[in-house]
Each structure stands twice: as structure tokens, then as C-alpha cells.
Design a protein around this motif. Structure first.
Motif, short mmCIF file in Angstrom:
data_model
loop_
_atom_site.label_atom_id
_atom_site.label_comp_id
_atom_site.label_asym_id
_atom_site.label_seq_id
_atom_site.Cartn_x
_atom_site.Cartn_y
_atom_site.Cartn_z
N ASP A 1 0.94 -1.37 0.03
CA ASP A 1 0.14 -0.24 -0.05
C ASP A 1 0.97 1.48 0.10
O ASP A 1 0.71 2.18 -0.93
CB ASP A 1 -0.98 0.14 1.21
CG ASP A 1 -2.04 -0.93 1.14
OD1 ASP A 1 -2.41 -1.70 0.00
OD2 ASP A 1 -2.56 -1.41 2.03
N TYR A 2 1.88 1.44 0.88
CA TYR A 2 2.56 2.37 0.94
C TYR A 2 3.65 2.46 -0.25
O TYR A 2 3.96 3.69 -0.98
CB TYR A 2 3.55 2.36 2.15
CG TYR A 2 2.69 2.33 3.42
CD1 TYR A 2 2.18 3.38 3.67
CD2 TYR A 2 2.66 1.23 4.37
CE1 TYR A 2 1.24 3.34 5.00
CE2 TYR A 2 1.95 1.18 5.35
CZ TYR A 2 1.19 2.32 5.98
OH TYR A 2 0.61 2.32 7.02
N ASN B 1 -6.23 9.54 2.75
CA ASN B 1 -5.34 8.34 3.08
C ASN B 1 -4.27 8.44 2.15
O ASN B 1 -3.12 7.86 2.46
CB ASN B 1 -6.24 7.13 2.53
CG ASN B 1 -7.27 6.75 3.69
OD1 ASN B 1 -7.00 7.18 4.89
ND2 ASN B 1 -8.50 6.04 3.36
N ARG C 1 3.97 8.36 5.61
CA ARG C 1 4.45 7.24 6.08
C ARG C 1 5.46 6.30 5.53
O ARG C 1 6.32 6.06 5.85
CB ARG C 1 3.35 6.23 6.54
CG ARG C 1 2.51 6.48 7.75
CD ARG C 1 1.48 5.60 8.13
NE ARG C 1 0.43 6.10 9.28
CZ ARG C 1 -0.60 5.63 9.65
NH1 ARG C 1 -0.92 4.77 8.86
NH2 ARG C 1 -1.33 6.25 10.56
N ARG D 1 -0.78 7.60 3.89
CA ARG D 1 0.20 6.66 3.23
C ARG D 1 1.56 7.39 2.79
O ARG D 1 2.82 6.76 3.19
CB ARG D 1 -0.36 6.09 2.24
CG ARG D 1 -1.45 4.97 2.93
CD ARG D 1 -1.88 4.17 1.55
NE ARG D 1 -3.16 3.39 1.77
CZ ARG D 1 -3.94 2.65 1.16
NH1 ARG D 1 -3.31 2.53 -0.28
NH2 ARG D 1 -4.70 1.79 1.61
N THR E 1 1.57 3.74 -3.40
CA THR E 1 1.17 5.36 -3.24
C THR E 1 2.50 6.11 -3.38
O THR E 1 2.40 7.25 -4.28
CB THR E 1 0.75 5.74 -1.48
OG1 THR E 1 -0.49 4.80 -1.45
CG2 THR E 1 0.39 7.00 -1.43
#
Length: 222
Positions: free
Chosen positions: A149-150, A177, A184, A181, A153
Motif C-alpha cells: 500500500d505504501y 489516506n 508514512r 500513506r 502510493t
């Protein structure tokens, strides 16, 4: 044959004009779109976790699909976003078929004979091989274990340059979101990557590879 070179400056022709010409029968102009978006599709495939060869195969499949579906593009999103969505769908289906999704493989290839996938113009030629080796090791260590997911992104926002809204649309998440993301992901990568290299240094698609994709795709559509 390099059909697109009939234009002295292809950048002056927006996507909409090129697409219209292609739909009118000038198929050879599809080369313009391939060369324009090769780097973005490449970064998308590598960001998803595929190695260089698998990414090239997916790109070729994506461009053929894009050509076949060109008349269906409705300008609801940018053409770039629409193309990346097609590439992401192919990446997803391949990951399901081959079980890549749970075991992403970040394989950084730096081959002196075939050309580097990175642009290291900020460094002198004598230092090029050392810098490439260092960059390869840094990226492999940092991205291999980054949650998908990261990683995706970061790839869509920083490497392909999509907007927050387009990234949210492609990943089916909210704009908030996307921002969370991305922040992070940057925190995870900062020590290994951002303190040394800019996002543009990562996953550059070398012209030697661009020509290969252009030739393969154009042979199939002409």
C-alpha cells in the motif's frame, strides 16, 4: 521506422490531438504516446513489485490494450491516469495468477552493457558505477520490505507524478489516506533514499528500453 520523428517537437501536440489523429487512422502516431508515457508505466510496474523483464512484458501488453481501447477514453480523468489504471489492472491480475502480491520482488538491474535504469547525471562518469551500485543496494533494502500500500502510493505520487486525487482514484482510497500513506512511506524510506537521491533518480526508463517497447508494440498494431 520512427514515425513520430516527422514532428519536430512532439511535445507541442497534446494527448487529445494525438488521440484524435490515431482514431482517424494515423496509427503510426501511437508511438508518440508510447514514448511519452513509457517511464510512467515502467515505474508503476516496478513499484508494484515486478522485475525489469516482467515489467517490460506488462508494459507491452498495456500499450496494446490502451491502443485497442483508445476510442473508449472519455476524458473523465487525465489520459495519464487512465493509462496507469490499465497498467495497474494488468499488474494485479498477473500478481493473482503468479502469487506475486504476497512476495514482492524488487530487482534493481544495473548492467554496464545494456544501460542503467537510473539517471545519475548529478555524478561524474568515473563515479557512475559506484553510485549505481550504492543506489541499487539502497533501493533494494528499502523497498523490498515496504508494504505494498505504501510502496504503490509512493510510486504513483512521487515517481509518476500523479495528483493526490488521481492517486486516490486509482487506489480506491480517500485523498486523506493518500497523504497519510505517502507521509508514512517517506518516513520509511527517508534514511535510505531521500537523504541521497531525489524521487526522479528512481526507476528511470532508459531510452534503450524505450525503443524496444516502441518497436514491439508498433509491430503489433500497424
Amino acid at each position: 521506422m520512427n514515425y513520430a520523428t516527422v514532428y519536430k517537437n512532439i511535445e507541442q501536440y497534446p494527448d487529445s490531438v494525438v488521440i484524435q489523429e490515431i482514431l482517424m487512422g494515423n496509427r503510426e502516431l501511437f508511438e508518440i504516446l508510447i514514448r511519452r508515457y513509457n517511464p510512467d508505466l515502467y515505474k508503476t510496474g516496478r513499484g508494484y513489485g515486478y522485475n525489469h523483464q516482467d515489467t517490460e512484458d506488462l508494459m507491452q501488453e498495456a500499450f496494446i490494450s490502451i491502443f485497442q481501447s483508445l476510442s473508449k477514453f472519455e476524458n473523465r480523468s487525465s489520459f495519464k491516469t487512465w493509462m496507469i489504471r490499465i497498467m495497474l489492472n494488468l499488474c494485479y491480475h498477473k500478481s493473482q495468477k503468479l502469487s506475486y502480491r504476497n512476495k514482492p520482488t524488487i530487482e534493481i538491474s544495473v548492467n554496464e552493457n545494456s544501460g542503467s535504469m537510473f539517471l545519475t547525471t548529478n555524478h561524474s562518469d568515473p563515479d557512475r558505477s559506484i553510485v549505481n551500485k550504492e543506489l541499487r543496494n539502497v533501493i533494494e533494502a528499502a523497498l523490498k520490505n515496504l508494504p505494498e500500500d505504501y510502496r504503490m502510493t509512493f510510486t504513483l505520487r512521487e515517481l509518476t507524478g500523479l495528483s493526490v486525487a488521481d492517486t486516490a482514484e486509482l487506489l480506491n482510497i480517500t485523498a486523506s489516506n493518500v497523504k497519510v500513506r505517502l507521509n508514512r512511506a517517506k518516513m520509511m524510506l527517508r534514511n535510505e533514499i531521500e537523504k541521497i537521491y531525489s524521487p526522479e533518480d528512481i526507476y528511470e526508463f532508459n531510452l534503450i528500453y524505450c525503443d524496444k517497447i516502441v518497436n514491439n508494440v508498433m509491430k503489433k498494431i500497424l
